[in-house]
Design a protein around this motif. Structure first.
Motif, PDB file in Angstrom:
ATOM      1  N   VAL A 175       1.021  -1.123   0.016  1.00 51.03           N
ATOM      2  CA  VAL A 175       0.063  -0.072   0.063  1.00 51.03           C
ATOM      3  C   VAL A 175       0.841   1.286  -0.079  1.00 51.03           C
ATOM      4  CG1 VAL A 175      -1.768   1.109   1.318  1.00 51.03           C
ATOM      5  CG2 VAL A 175      -1.693  -1.436   1.102  1.00 51.03           C
ATOM      6  N   TYR A 181       2.230   1.523  -3.442  1.00 54.77           N
ATOM      7  CA  TYR A 181       1.586   2.187  -4.575  1.00 54.77           C
ATOM      8  C   TYR A 181       1.387   3.698  -4.358  1.00 54.77           C
ATOM      9  CZ  TYR A 181      -0.162  -2.618  -6.187  1.00 54.77           C
ATOM     10  OH  TYR A 181      -0.108  -3.694  -6.300  1.00 54.77           O
ATOM     11  N   VAL A 182       0.923   4.055  -3.021  1.00 56.56           N
ATOM     12  CA  VAL A 182       0.693   5.633  -2.877  1.00 56.56           C
ATOM     13  C   VAL A 182       1.911   6.389  -3.084  1.00 56.56           C
ATOM     14  CG1 VAL A 182       0.368   6.964  -1.023  1.00 56.56           C
ATOM     15  CG2 VAL A 182      -1.059   4.952  -1.145  1.00 56.56           C
ATOM     16  N   TYR A 222       2.324   6.705  -6.796  1.00 54.90           N
ATOM     17  CA  TYR A 222       1.153   7.325  -7.403  1.00 54.90           C
ATOM     18  C   TYR A 222       1.791   8.803  -7.447  1.00 54.90           C
ATOM     19  CZ  TYR A 222      -3.459   9.444  -8.391  1.00 54.90           C
ATOM     20  OH  TYR A 222      -4.345  10.182  -9.015  1.00 54.90           O
ATOM     21  N   ALA A 246       5.785   9.401  -8.837  1.00 54.17           N
ATOM     22  CA  ALA A 246       5.961   8.861 -10.398  1.00 54.17           C
ATOM     23  C   ALA A 246       4.788   9.467 -11.299  1.00 54.17           C
ATOM     24  CB  ALA A 246       6.025   7.337 -10.293  1.00 54.17           C
ATOM     25  N   LEU A 247       3.514   9.073 -10.969  1.00 52.19           N
ATOM     26  CA  LEU A 247       2.555   9.363 -11.850  1.00 52.19           C
ATOM     27  C   LEU A 247       2.195  10.831 -11.650  1.00 52.19           C
ATOM     28  CD1 LEU A 247       0.037   6.359 -11.891  1.00 52.19           C
ATOM     29  CD2 LEU A 247       1.700   7.172 -13.620  1.00 52.19           C
ATOM     30  N   GLN A 248       1.796  11.488 -10.676  1.00 55.76           N
ATOM     31  CA  GLN A 248       1.671  12.634 -10.714  1.00 55.76           C
ATOM     32  C   GLN A 248       2.666  13.758 -10.717  1.00 55.76           C
ATOM     33  OE1 GLN A 248      -1.580  13.945 -10.444  1.00 55.76           O
ATOM     34  NE2 GLN A 248      -2.108  11.723 -10.905  1.00 55.76           N
ATOM     35  N   LEU A 249       3.704  13.598  -9.934  1.00 53.85           N
ATOM     36  CA  LEU A 249       4.906  14.532 -10.174  1.00 53.85           C
ATOM     37  C   LEU A 249       5.977  14.267 -11.063  1.00 53.85           C
ATOM     38  CD1 LEU A 249       5.369  15.028  -6.174  1.00 53.85           C
ATOM     39  CD2 LEU A 249       4.337  16.613  -7.871  1.00 53.85           C
ATOM     40  N   GLU A 250       6.016  13.068 -11.289  1.00 58.46           N
ATOM     41  CA  GLU A 250       6.824  12.437 -12.472  1.00 58.46           C
ATOM     42  C   GLU A 250       8.358  12.819 -12.156  1.00 58.46           C
ATOM     43  OE1 GLU A 250       5.568  13.441 -16.416  1.00 58.46           O
ATOM     44  OE2 GLU A 250       3.572  13.221 -16.056  1.00 58.46           O
ATOM     45  N   TRP A 251       8.543  12.725 -10.942  1.00 59.18           N
ATOM     46  CA  TRP A 251       9.972  12.821 -10.603  1.00 59.18           C
ATOM     47  C   TRP A 251      10.645  11.596 -10.628  1.00 59.18           C
ATOM     48  CZ3 TRP A 251       9.394  16.148  -5.545  1.00 59.18           C
ATOM     49  CH2 TRP A 251       8.843  17.454  -5.679  1.00 59.18           C
ATOM     50  N   LEU A 252      10.144  10.320 -10.485  1.00 58.97           N
ATOM     51  CA  LEU A 252      10.983   9.145 -10.567  1.00 58.97           C
ATOM     52  C   LEU A 252      10.071   8.309 -11.445  1.00 58.97           C
ATOM     53  CD1 LEU A 252      11.458   9.287  -6.665  1.00 58.97           C
ATOM     54  CD2 LEU A 252      13.250   9.630  -8.151  1.00 58.97           C
ATOM     55  N   PRO A 253      10.979   7.169 -11.747  1.00 59.68           N
ATOM     56  CA  PRO A 253      10.252   6.037 -12.656  1.00 59.68           C
ATOM     57  C   PRO A 253       9.592   5.206 -11.669  1.00 59.68           C
ATOM     58  CG  PRO A 253      12.626   5.568 -12.215  1.00 59.68           C
ATOM     59  CD  PRO A 253      12.286   6.972 -11.547  1.00 59.68           C
ATOM     60  N   VAL A 254       8.266   4.835 -12.214  1.00 53.01           N
ATOM     61  CA  VAL A 254       7.512   3.871 -11.398  1.00 53.01           C
ATOM     62  C   VAL A 254       8.104   2.449 -11.232  1.00 53.01           C
ATOM     63  CG1 VAL A 254       5.273   4.824 -11.785  1.00 53.01           C
ATOM     64  CG2 VAL A 254       6.117   3.047 -13.368  1.00 53.01           C
ATOM     65  N   GLN A 255       8.966   1.879 -12.133  1.00 59.56           N
ATOM     66  CA  GLN A 255       9.521   0.556 -11.991  1.00 59.56           C
ATOM     67  C   GLN A 255      10.821   0.512 -12.479  1.00 59.56           C
ATOM     68  OE1 GLN A 255       9.856  -1.633 -14.967  1.00 59.56           O
ATOM     69  NE2 GLN A 255       9.752   0.324 -16.195  1.00 59.56           N
ATOM     70  N   PHE A 276       7.709  -2.801  -7.730  1.00 60.87           N
ATOM     71  CA  PHE A 276       8.584  -1.967  -8.564  1.00 60.87           C
ATOM     72  C   PHE A 276       9.462  -2.948  -9.588  1.00 60.87           C
ATOM     73  CE2 PHE A 276       8.098   0.581  -4.556  1.00 60.87           C
ATOM     74  CZ  PHE A 276       7.353   1.543  -5.207  1.00 60.87           C
TER      75      PHE A 276
END
Lengths: 529, 301, 313
Positions: free
Chosen positions: C146, C149-150, C153, C156-165, C261
């Motif tokens: 949990v 994921y948070v 989110y 990576a997804l909102q701020l796009e600073w870091l990769p998700v995986q 990840f």
């Protein structure tokens, strides 16, 4: 673009600029990152027949013939063929310029060795092998089958997409025992497998094979020119669906083979992602019963389940809310294909008859015995089907023993012919690719040859005779008539119960073009800008 | 002296002799003020137990009743927490799920403590068994707990009982080592030496002198085992080796819904909140107990 | 002492043997057949039986174990049933991601957790103490996935600073390497921070009540000097002990973190191998884990004697 988004993009651009050297970015549009349906854990398409292995192998190895979108076999490595004596002698000639990745030319003796290994494992191949007098290399580019009985479905057998596919390997690899794994991955296909970069469970990398000469025709599925517009294809295995979805949204991958249906609305909302049906032939859900033991050894018990089972329940559990993704399937065969038949399928539609079913069960002598239901909880499709079945049997008043386990265990336990209470089973679920259910040739699950049959070991001589008739059918029209009879007989005998027909989506970034619908990911013709 | 023992987050730094003397004056209020963590943790656990027992009467429906046509509905007056991928009511599943999660947590804590304590007592007291037992415990501990549990689940079929066993086995060596360490230290204490010298039998010494002294740190340790067992249950479900999906547990509700968490976050978040609050409560209780049972650590500086 | 160390090192051999035998027999009685997975869904029962035999899985238990043990003694961990790659090669491929993740998590956790614990001990009973401890407890209470994921989110997804995986090897540069590991390390760090902060607080409380600390205070030394020079130094041993032993906990968390990840680490390798019944890989990895763990355990037992002279061996 909103101001905030602009700022974010600028910021991330700055960060990724730091991250990626310019050199790498220049070639970025020649590199495709792809999330396959499953981990590529082994890579011998004859030894192991999982779909993911077949899909990777299609890049590495080439085939003599290949089916197009209408499932018609077309010449691929072969220049042409000659059929004589009504199909008892088949002579083939390889086209010019075929080369393996190690630089050696593809010769007839490589083909002969490859086909011998393939025939040992493939159901169609075994049919050929039974009547085979000889398979010889006539010269470096010509080889010939001599059969004792005519076999008209030769080109389909050599060009079908169903695993195991008749891939052509160098003779030294093809000499490997068909039940042991090869350890080199040299083919003559459009891409070279980078064994040194292979990290099973994480990465598989393919690079363009400079020596590949595609056919002149346009590429379509396994047929025509396999023109690679990419230098490098990286398969990224991402086991967690939530992460895979985030990676596609983030642009870290370009193409996701099997997005889960529930995140599709999210992907559709994203302006930089395209979503479409992956495989038009879809899948057929399967409710498989053990014909050897009570109660399902009695056809009345099998019919009892057949008349109460609600395909819409199963399909919604498997693919979710999107009505475009599933339909009821009153047949054993893939809808939309030439041989489709719905003969006898009415038992699966219309109002469900719970009282009649209970009566049938009682007549079959069911008396509260435990029904062992094997459920692979690590595979979402079988898990969804299993949960629905548990509830359904409960309504029928059956005593369900829900065995929650993993696919590895189901795979082993379903092969056990012991009584259910002694480590055997009564019911398990799986699904068949629609491409495997187009006609009886690739359709192992339809066979009813008892001990020799697929798990559940249904035995019915009438259906077996019909299947044999189909193989000998002189033309398509009579073949399709026989298929309708097979369908009716199978419904009546309840070989297994189809739980519905379902499709799946694939998703890719908008800067990727040329993605087509097919039973496997087709990489030739795909471009990235 | 203070022996910090392996894998013991509580790490009771000192050995309490007995329970602290209870004072009578203003008992309840005084207790609340002095031990707010015990009270808060205890109250929350009490609430969870209440929910678990009374689940059928708290406006729930059958948590396994399927309705694929009504799947993934958002929370509404009809479905308080929404519905899951098979149209089951998440509110009912979460409430019934508290039963499984609590049973797993408490059973593992109890089983691991009792088995570990017996092994630890024998190992710490009967010198010739020590080496053998501790090597076996080393061996068991050497396999990472979660991997051992996954392997044990692969060995059996998914059921609540098997989940409990699979989580208990890797926990036992930790308790055994804790108790053995305590025994080793206690054995040198004058009162035990005196008992040994006067010829008392092993079990008598063990039960009369050593057991009571290990109870306090063991209780604290047990609360952490309980908390970690509930988390481990969730992890096993995450990997697909947990309680069978037809029995709702917080772990498998979350595991089933996790792929959808971006689109249907409530499927994951409601059980996650319940799990976190419960684990938090157990941990608070553990911390409070440690402070309370350890007079030297409490109320200083 | 030296004799003791030598004896213990020798004793690791039976431990390893026990682990090997235990895991091997566990796998032997476990249901599930790799041949069934390899053959695919369309395969016939006869084909599966042939593959099963070809893999040598139909040989008796003792023959299989002896064969495997003999080869291990010669430094050969065997070949994976699925990938046909040497197990040692598969492990080597995956050591870097797991080790990097663990080391980064450890550094991150120690940097955050030790000051937290010291602060809580110093301000024991105050609001700060409670806030710090609550924070630590929460780190313990929320399931790792949990948190993962948070974080993914938000960052990576909102701020796009870091990769998700994914994972980038350090050979590709330090920043790309760090970028892929930040989120997993923070995710995994949750439990570890909680663990270290608590043990730090507990040992600091203990140490702060000792005579020499009182003396130091009486000498008029400053608060910082007392806390960090005297007290923390003396509390270091048990803290280090727990940090070392928490490695086992990290491995558990790493299994989940690596999945969330998509990091190609050892934890994920083991889970995949268990679910697929890739026996040689499971045995190889477990042997590696147990070897590392036995060594750590030995070190811990040795620190006991330093720490409490009354415990003798």
């Amino acid at each position: 673009m909103k101001r905030r988004d602009f700022l974010l993009t600028a910021a991330s651009g700055a960060m990724s600029g730091l991250a990626a050297p310019n050199l790498a970015r220049a070639a970025d549009n020649r590199v495709l990152r792809f999330i396959p349906q499953a981990n590529l854990a082994n890579l011998d398409p004859i030894w192991g027949t999982q779909y993911v292995v077949r899909n990777a192998s299609l890049l590495i190895w080439d085939t003599l013939y290949g089916v197009d979108a209408s499932l018609t076999p077309k010449s691929q490595m072969c220049e042409g063929h000659e059929m004589a004596e009504d199909g008892k002698t088949w002579t083939f000639r390889l086209r010019d310029g075929l080369k393996f990745h190690d630089g050696t030319p593809v010769l007839s003796r490589d083909v002969v060795a490859s086909l011998n290994r393939w025939m040992a494992r493939d159901p169609n191949g075994q049919t050929i092998k039974h009547t085979l007098d000889s398979l010889d290399a006539v010269d470096d580019r010509t080889f010939r089958f001599r059969l004792s009985k005519p076999f008209t479905k030769m080109l389909f057998a050599l060009g079908k997409a169903n695993a195991p596919v008749a891939f052509i390997m160098p003779e030294r690899l093809a000499r490997t025992d068909p039940f042991a794994q090869i350890s080199e991955y040299v083919g003559s296909g459009p891409m070279v497998f980078k064994k040194d970069e292979w990290v099973p469970g994480s990465n598989a990398v393919f690079e363009k094979f400079a020596g590949y000469q595609p056919r002149a025709e346009a590429g379509e599925w396994m047929a025509g020119g396999k023109r690679m517009m990419l230098d490098r294809i990286e398969w990224k295995i991402i086991p967690d669906a939530a992460t895979a979805s985030a990676a596609l949204q983030n642009g870290e991958v370009d193409w996701w083979e099997t997005p889960i249906p529930d995140v599709i609305p999210l992907l559709k909302r994203n302006g930089s992602i395209s979503v479409d049906i992956a495989d038009p032939l879809g899948n057929v859900g399967s409710f498989r019963m053990n014909h050897m033991y009570k109660p399902f050894s009695d056809v009345r018990a099998r019919r009892a389940v057949q008349i109460v089972l609600s395909q819409s329940d199963y399909m919604q559990a498997v693919v979710g809310n999107d009505p475009a993704l599933w339909k009821e399937l009153p047949s054993f065969f893939t809808p939309g294909t030439p041989s489709y038949s719905a003969a006898g399928g009415e038992v699966l539609s219309g109002p469900r008859k719970i009282d009649a079913a209970k009566k049938l069960l009682a007549e079959a002598g069911y008396d509260g015995e435990k029904i062992v239901l094997l459920v692979a909880t690590d595979v979402s499709i079988t898990k969804g089907e299993g949960d629905i079945t548990a509830e359904l049997l409960k309504q029928l008043g059956m005593n369900v023993d829900y065995v929650a386990t993993d696919w590895g265990t189901v795979g082993q336990r379903r092969a056990k012919k012991d009584p259910p209470e002694k480590g055997g089973w009564n019911i398990f679920h799986t699904w068949h690719a629609g491409a495997d259910c187009i006609n009886p040739a690739p359709y192992t699950a339809l066979r009813t040859n008892g001990d020799q049959a697929w798990f559940g070991w249904p035995k019915d001589d009438h259906i077996e005779a019909l299947i044999a008739d189909w193989y000998n059918a002189p033309d398509d029209a009579s073949g399709n008539r026989i298929i309708a009879e097979i369908d009716r007989a199978s419904m009546d005998f309840v070989t297994y119960i189809p739980t519905g027909f379902f499709l799946a989506y694939q998703g890719w970034r908008r800067n990727v073009s040329g993605v087509v619908k097919a039973p496997f990911p087709v990489f030739w013709g795909v471009q990235k800008s | 002296m203070s022996a910090v023992l392996p894998g013991d987050p509580a790490a009771a730094p000192t050995l309490p002799d007995v329970l602290p003397p209870v004072r009578r004056r203003g008992a309840v209020m005084r207790f609340v003020v002095r031990h707010p963590t015990i009270v808060a943790g205890g109250a929350l656990i009490g609430l969870m137990i209440f929910i678990a027992i009374c689940a059928p009467y708290l406006h729930t429906v059958d948590p396994t009743a399927l309705a694929p046509a009504r799947r993934t509905r958002a929370p509404s007056p009809q479905y308080w927490f929404g519905t899951d991928m098979l149209g089951r009511d998440i509110y009912s599943r979460v409430l019934y799920g508290s039963r499984v999660s609590l049973i797993v947590g408490f059973s593992v804590a109890l089983l691991a403590s009792v088995i570990g304590m017996l092994i630890g007592l024998v190992s710490g007291f009967v010198r010739w068994t020590d080496a053998l037992i501790m090597r076996i415990m080393d061996g068991l501990m050497a396999i990472p707990g979660i991997l051992l549990a996954i392997a044990l689940m692969a060995l059996t079929r998914g059921s609540v009982q098997n989940v409990i066993i699979a989580i208990t086995v890797p926990q036992v060596p930790q308790v055994a080592r804790l108790v053995r360490g305590l025994v080793l230290s206690l054995r040198e204490q004058p009162f035990v030496e005196a008992a040994t010298a006067s010829g008392s039998r092993f079990w008598k010494i063990a039960f009369r002198h050593i057991l009571p002294n290990t109870l306090a740190p063991l209780t604290v340790q047990a609360t952490y085992i309980c908390a970690s067992a509930m988390i481990t249950e969730a992890i096993l479900s995450f990997i697909g080796a947990g309680t069978p999906p037809i029995i709702p547990s917080w772990g498998n509700i979350m595991a089933e819904g996790r792929a959808l968490w971006q689109v249907k976050p409530y499927i994951v978040f409601f059980p996650a909140i319940f799990l976190s609050v419960t684990v938090l409560a157990v941990n608070l209780l553990g911390d409070g107990l440690r402070d309370a049972l350890d007079p030297r650590a409490a109320g200083r500086l | 002492m030296l004799a003791y160390i030598l004896r213990r090192v020798l004793q690791t051999i039976p431990v390893m043997a026990f682990v090997a035998l235990f895991v091997f027999s566990l796998l032997y009685i476990a249901p599930g057949d790799p041949a069934a997975i390899i053959a695919g869904d369309q395969a016939t029962p006869a084909d599966i039986a042939r593959i099963h035999a070809q893999l040598g899985l139909d040989r008796p238990f003792l023959v299989r174990f002896a064969d495997w043990a003999w080869r291990v003694l010669h430094g050969d961990l065997g070949v994976s049933i699925f990938t046909n790659l040497p197990v040692s090669h598969m492990i080597a491929q995956r050591i870097e991601p797991t080790l990097s993740l663990m080391i980064l998590t450890m550094i991150l956790s120690i940097v955050i957790a030790v000051p937290m614990g010291v602060l809580a001990a110093w301000k024991q009973g105050t609001l700060i103490d409670r806030a710090v401890m609550l924070n630590a407890v929460i780190g313990f209470s929320v399931p790792v996935f949990v948190i993962g994921y948070v974080l993914a989110y938000i960052f990576a997804l909102q701020l796009e600073w870091l990769p998700v995986q994914g994972f980038t090897s350090i050979s590709q540069g330090f920043w790309p390497f760090l970028r892929t590991l930040i989120l997993p390390a923070v995710t995994l760090g949750g439990i570890y921070i909680a663990l270290i902060a608590r043990i730090t607080r507990a040992t600091m409380l203990e140490v702060l009540s000792q005579d020499y600390v009182r003396t130091a205070r009486a000498k008029g030394l400053g608060q910082n000097s007392v806390l960090f020079l005297h007290a923390l130094k003396n509390a270091a041993v048990p803290i280090a002990t727990v940090i070392g032993l928490g490695v086992a906990l990290l491995i558990g968390g790493a299994v989940v973190t690596e999945t969330v990840f998509a990091i190609p680490g050892l934890g994920r390798l083991t889970v995949d191998a268990i679910l697929r019944r890739d026996y040689p890989v499971i045995q190889g990895v477990v042997l590696l884990f147990s070897f590392a763990f036995v060594l750590v355990n030995l070190l811990v037992d040795l620190t006991y004697t330093f720490f409490d002279p009354r415990i003798r061996y």
